[in-house]
Every structure is written in C-alpha cells, then in structure tokens.
Design an enzyme around this catalytic site. Structure first.
Site, mmCIF file in Angstrom:
data_model
loop_
_atom_site.group_PDB
_atom_site.id
_atom_site.type_symbol
_atom_site.label_atom_id
_atom_site.label_comp_id
_atom_site.label_asym_id
_atom_site.label_seq_id
_atom_site.Cartn_x
_atom_site.Cartn_y
_atom_site.Cartn_z
ATOM 1 N N GLU A 28 41.562 38.709 33.251
ATOM 2 C CA GLU A 28 42.252 39.888 33.786
ATOM 3 C C GLU A 28 43.510 40.188 32.970
ATOM 4 O O GLU A 28 43.820 41.345 32.707
ATOM 5 C CB GLU A 28 42.681 39.652 35.241
ATOM 6 C CG GLU A 28 41.540 39.485 36.210
ATOM 7 C CD GLU A 28 42.070 39.197 37.595
ATOM 8 O OE1 GLU A 28 41.952 40.102 38.443
ATOM 9 O OE2 GLU A 28 42.607 38.090 37.827
ATOM 10 N N LYS A 106 43.225 47.411 43.705
ATOM 11 C CA LYS A 106 42.626 46.706 42.571
ATOM 12 C C LYS A 106 41.114 46.683 42.809
ATOM 13 O O LYS A 106 40.543 45.693 43.254
ATOM 14 C CB LYS A 106 43.200 45.285 42.495
ATOM 15 C CG LYS A 106 42.772 44.491 41.289
ATOM 16 C CD LYS A 106 43.486 43.139 41.290
ATOM 17 C CE LYS A 106 43.060 42.312 40.106
ATOM 18 N NZ LYS A 106 43.747 41.008 40.077
#
Length: 131
Positions: A28, A106
């Site tokens: 990420e 997210k």
C-alpha cells in the site's frame, strides 16, 4: 464570537478523490491507491449570506487544498491519522469553524472478502486539537 444559542450552518465537500500511499502494508505504501474524503464544516454562514462576500465564509477551494496536502503530501499507516490531521489543519486555520467532521474512505483496503468501502468518520470541535 458565536453566541451559545446560535444555530450552526454547514459547508460540505463530498467525494474528494486523491491518490495516496497510506496503509500498514508495504504494498500500500509503495503502490498507492485512491482515497475519498468528505468534510463538513459547522459554522455560522449568516454574515456571508448577508454580505455575499467570500471574505465572510470559508473558501471551499482552500479546504480542498488542505485535504489534498494531507492525503497526497504525507504518508500514514491509518486513515484515522489522515482524518485527524485534516481536522487539525482546518480548525487551526479557520477559528470561525466551530466543528469539523471528516470521513476518509479507503475502498481498496486490503480486506479479504467482498465489500464496497472501508471508511472512518471523526468529529472534532475547536479546542479539541489542543488536548
């Protein structure tokens, strides 16, 4: 100064989209992903409504730039930290904003399974950031 019985108005910016490098996983933080942010400011808009002057309100474009600077310009492990930084910056820059609500979405969070969105929401008021 705001009267205690004065009703607060709202300014909302919804669905602001940014690309950031946030998360607990190395992938990420290296590859990045889309984040969406919603911000609602609580303040009196009476003066702005009467005067029709930008100087008597909060400039939406400036708020957008604050959010962008946090999401695209910094790196965090948690979306909670993203929201906290956004709230602190807005409340610090705009004393007329009595409270701010920040939601960070997210949608590509690394969750095994089918889901539409992962999001957190915080609400902070003037004075909270000094604690």
């Amino acid at each position: 100064m705001q009267k205690t019985n004065e009703k607060l108005d709202k300014i909302a910016l919804s669905g602001m989209k940014f690309y950031g490098y946030h998360g607990c996983l190395n992938e990420e933080r290296e590859q990045g992903q889309d984040f969406y942010v919603d911000v609602t400011l609580s303040l009196s808009l009476h003066s702005a409504g009467k005067s029709d002057e930008l100087k008597n309100t909060v400039n939406y474009a400036a708020v957008f730039e604050i959010v962008k600077s946090v999401v695209e310009g910094q790196r965090f492990h948690l979306i909670e930290a993203i929201a906290e930084h956004i709230a602190d910056l807005i409340l610090g820059r705009y004393p007329e904003v009595r409270a701010v609500e920040v939601t960070v979405h997210k949608p590509a969070a690394p969750i095994p399974g089918d889901f539409q969105d992962a999001a957190i929401t915080i609400r902070r008021a003037q004075g909270d950031q000094k604690a």
